[in-house]
Design a protein around this motif. Structure first.
Motif, PDB file in Angstrom:
ATOM      1  N   PHE A 182       0.631  -1.160  -0.047  1.00 16.84           N
ATOM      2  CA  PHE A 182       0.147  -0.185  -0.069  1.00 16.84           C
ATOM      3  C   PHE A 182       0.802   1.294   0.050  1.00 16.84           C
ATOM      4  O   PHE A 182       1.958   1.239   0.693  1.00 16.84           O
ATOM      5  N   LEU A 183       0.407   2.214  -0.925  1.00 18.76           N
ATOM      6  CA  LEU A 183       1.334   3.333  -1.036  1.00 18.76           C
ATOM      7  C   LEU A 183       0.395   4.660  -0.807  1.00 18.76           C
ATOM      8  O   LEU A 183      -0.731   4.717  -1.519  1.00 18.76           O
ATOM      9  N   LEU A 184       0.713   5.779  -0.029  1.00 17.48           N
ATOM     10  CA  LEU A 184      -0.088   6.981  -0.067  1.00 17.48           C
ATOM     11  C   LEU A 184       0.563   8.244  -0.462  1.00 17.48           C
ATOM     12  O   LEU A 184       1.860   8.439  -0.376  1.00 17.48           O
ATOM     13  N   ALA A 185       0.151   8.425  -1.649  1.00 19.13           N
ATOM     14  CA  ALA A 185       0.736   9.303  -2.627  1.00 19.13           C
ATOM     15  C   ALA A 185       0.154  11.074  -2.008  1.00 19.13           C
ATOM     16  O   ALA A 185      -1.014  11.091  -1.792  1.00 19.13           O
ATOM     17  N   GLY A 186       1.102  11.947  -2.254  1.00 19.70           N
ATOM     18  CA  GLY A 186       0.738  13.399  -1.873  1.00 19.70           C
ATOM     19  C   GLY A 186      -0.296  13.709  -3.094  1.00 19.70           C
ATOM     20  O   GLY A 186      -0.352  13.057  -4.188  1.00 19.70           O
ATOM     21  N   SER A 187      -1.202  14.719  -2.896  1.00 17.10           N
ATOM     22  CA  SER A 187      -2.158  15.281  -3.633  1.00 17.10           C
ATOM     23  C   SER A 187      -3.332  14.261  -3.702  1.00 17.10           C
ATOM     24  O   SER A 187      -3.493  13.541  -2.822  1.00 17.10           O
ATOM     25  N   GLY A 188      -4.318  14.562  -4.861  1.00 19.77           N
ATOM     26  CA  GLY A 188      -5.311  13.951  -4.967  1.00 19.77           C
ATOM     27  C   GLY A 188      -5.623  12.839  -6.029  1.00 19.77           C
ATOM     28  O   GLY A 188      -4.707  12.150  -6.435  1.00 19.77           O
ATOM     29  N   HIS A 189      -6.795  12.776  -6.644  1.00 14.12           N
ATOM     30  CA  HIS A 189      -7.210  11.553  -7.606  1.00 14.12           C
ATOM     31  C   HIS A 189      -6.588  11.621  -8.797  1.00 14.12           C
ATOM     32  O   HIS A 189      -6.292  10.730  -9.701  1.00 14.12           O
ATOM     33  N   ILE A 190      -6.126  12.795  -9.480  1.00 17.05           N
ATOM     34  CA  ILE A 190      -5.242  12.940 -10.668  1.00 17.05           C
ATOM     35  C   ILE A 190      -3.917  13.249 -10.373  1.00 17.05           C
ATOM     36  O   ILE A 190      -3.056  12.628 -10.949  1.00 17.05           O
ATOM     37  N   ALA A 191      -3.739  14.338  -9.829  1.00 18.78           N
ATOM     38  CA  ALA A 191      -2.384  14.848  -9.511  1.00 18.78           C
ATOM     39  C   ALA A 191      -1.562  13.943  -8.684  1.00 18.78           C
ATOM     40  O   ALA A 191      -0.340  13.567  -8.858  1.00 18.78           O
ATOM     41  N   GLY A 192      -2.244  13.136  -7.792  1.00 15.54           N
ATOM     42  CA  GLY A 192      -1.713  12.236  -6.883  1.00 15.54           C
ATOM     43  C   GLY A 192      -1.054  10.854  -7.876  1.00 15.54           C
ATOM     44  O   GLY A 192      -0.092  10.099  -7.692  1.00 15.54           O
ATOM     45  N   VAL A 193      -1.761  10.709  -8.827  1.00 19.17           N
ATOM     46  CA  VAL A 193      -1.309   9.744  -9.861  1.00 19.17           C
ATOM     47  C   VAL A 193      -0.401  10.215 -10.913  1.00 19.17           C
ATOM     48  O   VAL A 193       0.522   9.389 -10.988  1.00 19.17           O
ATOM     49  N   VAL A 194      -0.782  11.191 -11.684  1.00 25.41           N
ATOM     50  CA  VAL A 194      -0.071  11.801 -12.810  1.00 25.41           C
ATOM     51  C   VAL A 194       1.128  12.577 -12.274  1.00 25.41           C
ATOM     52  O   VAL A 194       0.975  14.023 -12.226  1.00 25.41           O
ATOM     53  N   ASN A 195       2.196  12.004 -11.484  1.00 24.61           N
ATOM     54  CA  ASN A 195       3.302  12.684 -11.015  1.00 24.61           C
ATOM     55  C   ASN A 195       4.352  12.239 -11.396  1.00 24.61           C
ATOM     56  O   ASN A 195       5.256  11.370 -10.707  1.00 24.61           O
ATOM     57  N   PRO A 196       5.041  12.643 -12.600  1.00 25.22           N
ATOM     58  CA  PRO A 196       6.190  12.043 -13.166  1.00 25.22           C
ATOM     59  C   PRO A 196       7.419  12.435 -12.200  1.00 25.22           C
ATOM     60  O   PRO A 196       7.580  13.390 -11.758  1.00 25.22           O
ATOM     61  N   PRO A 197       8.484  11.646 -12.104  1.00 21.26           N
ATOM     62  CA  PRO A 197       9.638  11.811 -11.316  1.00 21.26           C
ATOM     63  C   PRO A 197      10.377  13.198 -11.787  1.00 21.26           C
ATOM     64  O   PRO A 197      10.793  13.762 -10.853  1.00 21.26           O
ATOM     65  N   ALA A 198      10.638  13.250 -13.233  1.00 24.99           N
ATOM     66  CA  ALA A 198      11.226  14.806 -13.452  1.00 24.99           C
ATOM     67  C   ALA A 198      10.592  16.142 -12.963  1.00 24.99           C
ATOM     68  O   ALA A 198      11.239  16.856 -12.935  1.00 24.99           O
ATOM     69  N   ALA A 199       9.244  15.946 -12.528  1.00 33.04           N
ATOM     70  CA  ALA A 199       8.747  17.178 -11.985  1.00 33.04           C
ATOM     71  C   ALA A 199       9.294  17.524 -10.578  1.00 33.04           C
ATOM     72  O   ALA A 199       9.075  18.694 -10.333  1.00 33.04           O
ATOM     73  N   GLY A 200       9.508  16.545  -9.938  1.00 34.56           N
ATOM     74  CA  GLY A 200      10.026  16.569  -8.334  1.00 34.56           C
ATOM     75  C   GLY A 200       8.685  17.277  -7.669  1.00 34.56           C
ATOM     76  O   GLY A 200       9.424  17.994  -6.637  1.00 34.56           O
ATOM     77  N   LYS A 201       7.738  16.894  -7.717  1.00 34.34           N
ATOM     78  CA  LYS A 201       6.461  17.399  -7.098  1.00 34.34           C
ATOM     79  C   LYS A 201       5.950  16.375  -5.934  1.00 34.34           C
ATOM     80  O   LYS A 201       6.132  14.884  -6.232  1.00 34.34           O
ATOM     81  N   TYR A 202       5.282  16.668  -4.953  1.00 33.82           N
ATOM     82  CA  TYR A 202       4.547  16.050  -3.851  1.00 33.82           C
ATOM     83  C   TYR A 202       5.729  15.069  -3.217  1.00 33.82           C
ATOM     84  O   TYR A 202       6.977  15.360  -3.127  1.00 33.82           O
ATOM     85  N   GLN A 203       5.155  13.988  -2.808  1.00 35.62           N
ATOM     86  CA  GLN A 203       5.753  12.979  -1.991  1.00 35.62           C
ATOM     87  C   GLN A 203       4.886  11.737  -1.769  1.00 35.62           C
ATOM     88  O   GLN A 203       3.721  11.840  -2.302  1.00 35.62           O
ATOM     89  N   TYR A 204       5.482  10.563  -1.280  1.00 33.34           N
ATOM     90  CA  TYR A 204       4.296   9.569  -1.096  1.00 33.34           C
ATOM     91  C   TYR A 204       5.078   8.802   0.569  1.00 33.34           C
ATOM     92  O   TYR A 204       6.175   9.164   0.836  1.00 33.34           O
ATOM     93  N   TRP A 205       4.207   8.096   0.940  1.00 33.55           N
ATOM     94  CA  TRP A 205       4.499   7.527   2.283  1.00 33.55           C
ATOM     95  C   TRP A 205       4.279   5.938   1.965  1.00 33.55           C
ATOM     96  O   TRP A 205       3.299   5.472   1.371  1.00 33.55           O
ATOM     97  N   SER A 206       5.287   5.213   2.744  1.00 31.24           N
ATOM     98  CA  SER A 206       5.206   3.758   2.403  1.00 31.24           C
ATOM     99  C   SER A 206       5.671   3.006   3.608  1.00 31.24           C
ATOM    100  O   SER A 206       6.643   3.769   4.554  1.00 31.24           O
ATOM    101  N   CYS A 207       5.277   1.705   3.834  1.00 36.70           N
ATOM    102  CA  CYS A 207       5.748   0.858   5.012  1.00 36.70           C
ATOM    103  C   CYS A 207       6.298  -0.269   4.302  1.00 36.70           C
ATOM    104  O   CYS A 207       5.840  -1.038   3.417  1.00 36.70           O
ATOM    105  N   ASP A 208       7.301  -0.883   4.711  1.00 34.34           N
ATOM    106  CA  ASP A 208       7.773  -2.461   4.226  1.00 34.34           C
ATOM    107  C   ASP A 208       6.877  -3.446   4.761  1.00 34.34           C
ATOM    108  O   ASP A 208       6.825  -4.284   3.673  1.00 34.34           O
ATOM    109  N   GLU A 209       6.002  -3.366   5.840  1.00 33.64           N
ATOM    110  CA  GLU A 209       5.206  -4.110   6.297  1.00 33.64           C
ATOM    111  C   GLU A 209       3.626  -3.547   6.421  1.00 33.64           C
ATOM    112  O   GLU A 209       3.777  -2.324   6.774  1.00 33.64           O
TER     113      GLU A 209
END
Length: 580
Positions: free
Chosen positions: A490-517
């Motif tokens: 499971f991964l929680l991305a910054g922003s919302g339904h569109i910008a949270g998905v369409v977030n190319p690495p080159a843009a350097g925008k937002y962030q995400y949260w993750s857990c190993d377990e």
């Protein structure tokens, strides 16, 4: 004649200030009586809570008037902030212009509006003894009404509009009227300059071929950009509520191109916008003749046992049902992995969209779909209502009152490029899933006479949610983690339904949260998760490759679009995405 500046210190006169004080006092009293009287009699309120709210409202109202009287009607120094205890101290983009704070008339209007908004929303929350869904509907309606009557939405009570009108001699209102009449003619609010964009020219431009066409979808095979690719290909299922090119807006923003550059063979389903010939389509069709058919087509074309899959929004919900169907049939190994982009399977906390599934709404769907399909503009309006302040009233002010030119913005162009939906399927989706939440009930739903049970799905899953998603709230997306039996990331991305998905690495925008377990709850996830700056796409690519896969040549046989057993029918993006 020189335009008058609304912030000039000689405005207003003493006589004007006295008149404004009297008028605003009468207006505030009327609003107070209406809110506390008529609303209070109509609904069962908690009397103690109402008493506290009314006392607070009265005290804050008196404090507001005292500050106004103490100012003597003088303009506030721009460097002087509003009192910290005032609702006006809150950040609100509607009132960002300095005149809202510095001019006594507009300052009084703004603070009175914010104070009354606070009061009515708190009063709504004080309703007691009603069904939680009814209470949520009441709050949603109250919030929507307050957004609609904001003083920023009316020319005479918006200092920016008044100043622009004086400066332009009213040309802004004439231009705004032209915008409004054009929108009325097409039945849709315009958010960007559509003439700037052309599908296949400057959006949806990733090279590829349409290699299959059915009455329901076209299958696009994209041209590899690397010499070697993973043996297991990727099949992407965008939501048919929107056009697929949200994942291929431009080369810089395209998830499709980025996935190709990671050495993945990419196929994508371009759904047909519904017409009268599709009036009898149901969810079964999108599962069997859509997703399962596309999966089998790609497997056979490349002679591979399985494919990776992605489902976005409603196509992710459908992908969950497809996985359950394949598992029940003993064919689960056709899918090596499934990724869900902001998709819900458990609708018990589905957010404000769940407010649109009562009997009255279903009757409205019937009235709007007499030809067997629902005009996409209805769905667009529904989604806009969920964020009316940003997606409706913001454009009313900019387009109609200020008469501003439309900015060119590819994402907003996509947002306005609506698709039609089969009416019966749409009603079933709203009632069976949003209202009755049957997908998570074992054997409650069947596809092709096969009962669905998500617990039988052992396929590795990657579930992505958006922290600020108002369509598929993170709390709702998280619930999917408790209904499957296989490994889940499971991964929680910054922003919302569109910008949270369409977030190319080159843009350097937002962030995400993750857990190993995977934790037991979303609260535990938020508490334990590691924050990583930037796009989550590389995390997904690493996860895909961690599942174990060999590489093969991208230049041989069916790996080249149109060179295998399925010949090219036309160039990507195909004709279905262009049909209106």
């Amino acid at each position: 004649m020189e335009a008058q500046n609304l912030n000039e210190p000689h405005l207003p006169t003493l006589e004007q200030m006295q008149q404004w004080t009297e008028v605003m006092g009468r207006a505030q009293q009327l609003l107070l009586e209406q809110a506390a009287g008529a609303t209070g009699r109509a609904l069962p309120f908690n009397p103690d809570a109402v008493a506290r709210i009314q006392t607070s409202f009265a005290n804050e109202g008196l404090a507001l008037w005292q500050r106004f009287l103490d100012s003597g009607g003088m303009l506030r120094d721009q460097a002087e902030p509003p009192p910290p205890s005032s609702p006006a101290a809150r950040k609100d983009r509607r009132f960002a212009d300095p005149a809202w704070s510095n001019h006594p008339f507009y300052d009084l209007i703004r603070q009175s509006y914010l104070l009354l908004s606070d009061y009515l929303l708190k009063l709504t929350d004080a309703v007691d003894g009603v069904d939680p869904k009814q209470k949520a509907k009441l709050r949603f309606a109250t919030s929507g009404m307050l957004d609609a009557v904001s003083p920023s939405n009316f020319p005479l009570t918006n200092p920016q509009v008044m100043e622009k009108t004086l400066q332009s001699g009213g040309e802004n209102l004439v231009k705004g009227l032209q915008h409004m009449l054009a929108d009325m003619e097409k039945g849709q609010l315009t958010q960007t300059d559509g003439a700037v964009f052309e599908i296949g020219r400057n959006i949806a431009t990733t090279p590829g071929k349409v290699i299959k066409e059915t009455p329901l979808y076209q299958l696009i095979h994209y041209t590899p950009t690397t010499d070697k690719v993973l043996e297991t290909p990727l099949v992407i299922f965008p939501a048919w509520i929107n056009r697929f090119y949200i994942l291929d807006l431009s080369p810089e923003k395209s998830f499709v191109k980025w996935a190709l550059d990671q050495g993945i063979s990419v196929f994508l389903v371009s759904w047909k916008s519904a017409d009268a010939s599709m009036k009898d389509l149901l969810w079964d069709d999108y599962i069997l003749r859509g997703q399962v058919d596309a999966i089998d087509t790609v497997r056979e074309l490349l002679s591979v046992p399985s494919v990776h899959t992605i489902g976005y929004c409603v196509a992710g919900t459908t992908l969950a049902a497809t996985l359950a169907l394949l598992a029940a049939r003993g064919e689960a190994d056709k899918v090596a992995s499934a990724t869900f982009f902001t998709a819900q399977v458990d609708f018990s906390e589905a957010g404000d969209l769940s407010l649109f599934v009562d009997d009255d709404q279903m009757k409205l769907v019937d009235q709007l779909s007499t030809s067997g399909f629902l005009d996409g503009r209805y769905m667009a309006a529904t989604f806009n209502l969920l964020r009316g302040r940003d997606l409706i009233w913001n454009y009313v002010v900019n387009n109609y009152l200020l008469g501003q030119d439309y900015p060119p913005f590819d994402l907003l162009y996509w947002n306005g490029d609506t698709t039609n939906l089969p009416a019966q399927w749409h009603k079933n989706y709203l009632t069976q899933l949003y209202r009755d939440n049957q997908l998570v009930v074992p054997d409650a739903l069947s596809i092709d006479d096969t009962p669905l049970d998500l617990r039988k799905v052992e396929t590795p899953l990657y579930i992505q949610a958006g922290r600020e998603d108002h369509i598929a709230p993170a709390e709702s997306v998280w619930k999917a983690t408790s209904h499957f039996s296989g490994p889940i990331r499971f991964l929680l991305a910054g922003s919302g339904h569109i910008a949270g998905v369409v977030n190319p690495p080159a843009a350097g925008k937002y962030q995400y949260w993750s857990c190993d377990e995977l934790p037991k709850s979303l609260e535990d996830f938020v508490a334990d998760a590691k924050e990583t700056k930037g796009s989550w796409w590389p995390d997904w690519a690493e996860w895909i490759k961690s599942l174990g896969d060999s590489t093969v040549s991208a230049k041989k046989g069916g790996r080249v679009p149109g060179k295998g057993s399925l010949k090219a029918l036309e160039d990507a993006p195909g004709r279905y995405v262009k049909q209106r």
